[in-house]
Design a protein around this motif. Structure first.
Motif, PDB file in Angstrom:
ATOM      1  N   ALA A  40      42.039 -22.982  20.966  1.00 33.46           N
ATOM      2  CA  ALA A  40      40.916 -22.857  21.942  1.00 33.46           C
ATOM      3  C   ALA A  40      42.704 -22.057  22.211  1.00 33.46           C
ATOM      4  N   ASN A  41      44.047 -23.265  21.532  1.00 30.27           N
ATOM      5  CA  ASN A  41      45.397 -22.949  22.407  1.00 30.27           C
ATOM      6  C   ASN A  41      45.864 -21.406  22.222  1.00 30.27           C
ATOM      7  N   ILE A  42      44.731 -21.302  20.589  1.00 26.99           N
ATOM      8  CA  ILE A  42      45.618 -19.509  20.638  1.00 26.99           C
ATOM      9  C   ILE A  42      45.103 -18.063  22.114  1.00 26.99           C
ATOM     10  N   ILE A  43      44.416 -18.992  23.003  1.00 24.85           N
ATOM     11  CA  ILE A  43      43.967 -18.453  23.677  1.00 24.85           C
ATOM     12  C   ILE A  43      45.447 -18.811  24.873  1.00 24.85           C
ATOM     13  N   THR A  44      45.597 -19.791  25.039  1.00 18.38           N
ATOM     14  CA  THR A  44      46.593 -20.552  26.236  1.00 18.38           C
ATOM     15  C   THR A  44      47.944 -19.993  25.973  1.00 18.38           C
ATOM     16  N   VAL A  45      48.117 -19.970  25.101  1.00 18.14           N
ATOM     17  CA  VAL A  45      49.917 -19.600  24.290  1.00 18.14           C
ATOM     18  C   VAL A  45      49.789 -18.156  24.042  1.00 18.14           C
ATOM     19  N   TYR A  46      49.056 -17.447  24.310  1.00 16.59           N
ATOM     20  CA  TYR A  46      48.832 -15.983  24.810  1.00 16.59           C
ATOM     21  C   TYR A  46      48.935 -15.927  26.275  1.00 16.59           C
ATOM     22  N   ALA A  47      48.096 -16.472  27.664  1.00 18.42           N
ATOM     23  CA  ALA A  47      48.373 -16.431  28.354  1.00 18.42           C
ATOM     24  C   ALA A  47      49.774 -17.137  29.126  1.00 18.42           C
ATOM     25  N   VAL A  48      50.124 -17.823  28.392  1.00 15.68           N
ATOM     26  CA  VAL A  48      51.491 -18.386  28.663  1.00 15.68           C
ATOM     27  C   VAL A  48      53.116 -17.194  28.475  1.00 15.68           C
ATOM     28  N   PHE A  49      52.400 -16.728  27.797  1.00 18.15           N
ATOM     29  CA  PHE A  49      53.228 -15.371  27.864  1.00 18.15           C
ATOM     30  C   PHE A  49      52.753 -13.641  28.483  1.00 18.15           C
ATOM     31  N   HIS A  50      51.477 -13.467  29.074  1.00 18.79           N
ATOM     32  CA  HIS A  50      50.872 -12.564  29.502  1.00 18.79           C
ATOM     33  C   HIS A  50      50.855 -13.114  31.260  1.00 18.79           C
ATOM     34  N   TYR A  51      50.543 -13.997  31.507  1.00 19.46           N
ATOM     35  CA  TYR A  51      50.114 -14.199  32.574  1.00 19.46           C
ATOM     36  C   TYR A  51      51.365 -15.008  33.535  1.00 19.46           C
ATOM     37  N   LYS A  52      51.204 -14.810  35.365  1.00 17.58           N
ATOM     38  CA  LYS A  52      52.167 -15.907  36.012  1.00 17.58           C
ATOM     39  C   LYS A  52      51.515 -18.098  35.662  1.00 17.58           C
ATOM     40  N   GLY A 146      49.416 -26.805  15.301  1.00 15.35           N
ATOM     41  CA  GLY A 146      50.459 -25.701  16.258  1.00 15.35           C
ATOM     42  C   GLY A 146      50.999 -24.334  15.730  1.00 15.35           C
ATOM     43  N   LEU A 147      51.293 -24.665  14.784  1.00 15.87           N
ATOM     44  CA  LEU A 147      51.807 -23.293  13.627  1.00 15.87           C
ATOM     45  C   LEU A 147      50.565 -22.968  13.462  1.00 15.87           C
ATOM     46  N   PHE A 148      49.627 -23.256  13.005  1.00 17.77           N
ATOM     47  CA  PHE A 148      48.456 -22.515  12.887  1.00 17.77           C
ATOM     48  C   PHE A 148      48.197 -21.826  13.910  1.00 17.77           C
ATOM     49  N   THR A 149      47.212 -22.499  14.607  1.00 17.03           N
ATOM     50  CA  THR A 149      47.296 -21.675  15.820  1.00 17.03           C
ATOM     51  C   THR A 149      48.358 -20.960  16.874  1.00 17.03           C
ATOM     52  N   GLY A 150      49.766 -20.502  16.535  1.00 18.04           N
ATOM     53  CA  GLY A 150      50.770 -20.009  17.354  1.00 18.04           C
ATOM     54  C   GLY A 150      50.565 -18.974  16.072  1.00 18.04           C
ATOM     55  N   ALA A 153      48.259 -17.034  17.323  1.00 16.96           N
ATOM     56  CA  ALA A 153      47.958 -16.133  18.608  1.00 16.96           C
ATOM     57  C   ALA A 153      49.010 -14.292  18.486  1.00 16.96           C
ATOM     58  N   GLU A 154      49.978 -14.899  16.809  1.00 16.66           N
ATOM     59  CA  GLU A 154      50.621 -13.767  16.976  1.00 16.66           C
ATOM     60  C   GLU A 154      50.424 -12.827  16.434  1.00 16.66           C
ATOM     61  N   ILE A 155      49.381 -12.784  14.979  1.00 22.25           N
ATOM     62  CA  ILE A 155      48.222 -12.008  15.028  1.00 22.25           C
ATOM     63  C   ILE A 155      47.357 -11.435  15.574  1.00 22.25           C
ATOM     64  N   LEU A 156      46.668 -12.475  16.605  1.00 23.08           N
ATOM     65  CA  LEU A 156      45.919 -11.371  17.792  1.00 23.08           C
ATOM     66  C   LEU A 156      47.154 -10.545  18.832  1.00 23.08           C
TER      67      LEU A 156
END
Length: 162
Positions: A40-52, A146-150, A153-156
Motif C-alpha cells: 500500500a506504500n506504493i500509493i503513499t510514495v506516489y502521493a508524497v511526490f504528487h500532492y501537498k 521498500g526497494l520493491f515498492t519503490g 511506484a516507479e513503474i506506476l
C-alpha cells in the motif's frame, strides 16, 4: 479543497486499502513478526511526490485507520500510526534532496523510518529497550521491501505518464 482533488485522494485511499487487504491474504514470506512488503506504500510514495503534505497525510491517516478497522486489528493501530508518521516525515525530508527519478530510494528510506517508528512504539508499550535488538532485522527487510515498492511506484509513474 476542490472536489476533483478530494475525489482523487479518496480513490487513492481506496486503492491503497484494497492493496492492503489483498496483501493481508498473502501467506507470510518470512515467518518473522512485522516483516511484510507494505504494498500500500506504493500509493503513499506516489502521493508524497504528487500532492501537498497535508493531502498526503490525510490519505495516509485514512488508510491506516480504515486498514485497522477492516482488518479487525485495532490493537495494531498505535504501531501502524507510529510507523506511518515516521515514514511520512522521513519521505518528506528525503523528497527535498532527490528527484522523482529516485522514488525507489525515497520508498526504501521511508520503509526504514517506518520500522524505526514501530520499534519506538514497541519500546513505549513494552517499557523495554530489549526490543531494539530486533531493529537490524527490520531494517534489512525494510530496505528490501521498500526497494520493491519503490520500483513498483516507479513503474506506476511511467505508466501514468504514457
Amino acid at each position: 479543497m476542490k472536489v476533483k482533488k478530494l475525489t482523487e485522494l479518496a480513490l487513492l485511499t481506496a486503492i491503497a486499502l484494497i492493496i492492503f487487504i489483498i496483501e493481508l491474504r498473502f501467506p507470510d514470506i518470512i515467518p518473522i513478526a512485522g516483516v511484510k512488503l507494505g504494498l500500500a506504500n506504493i500509493i503513499t510514495v506516489y502521493a508524497v511526490f504528487h500532492y501537498k503534505p497535508s493531502e498526503t497525510a490525510m490519505l495516509l491517516f485514512c488508510r491506516v485507520l480504515l486498514g485497522a478497522i477492516f482488518s479487525a486489528n485495532i490493537s495494531a493501530l498505535f504501531y501502524s500510526l507510529s510507523g506511518a508518521v515516521m515514514c511520512f516525515v522521513g519521505m518528506l525530508i528525503i523528497k527535498r534532496f532527490i528527484s522523482e527519478n529516485y522514488i525507489w530510494l525515497c520508498s526504501m528510506l521511508g520503509a526504514v523510518f517506518h520500522n524505526i517508528g514501530q520499534i519506538l512504539a514497541s519500546m513505549l508499550v513494552m517499557r523495554s529497550f530489549a526490543v531494539i535488538s530486533y531493529l537490524p532485522i527490520l531494517i534489512i527487510s525494510g530496505c528490501i521491501a521498500g526497494l520493491f515498492t519503490g520500483l513498483c511506484a516507479e513503474i506506476l509513474l511511467k505508466r501514468l505518464q504514457n
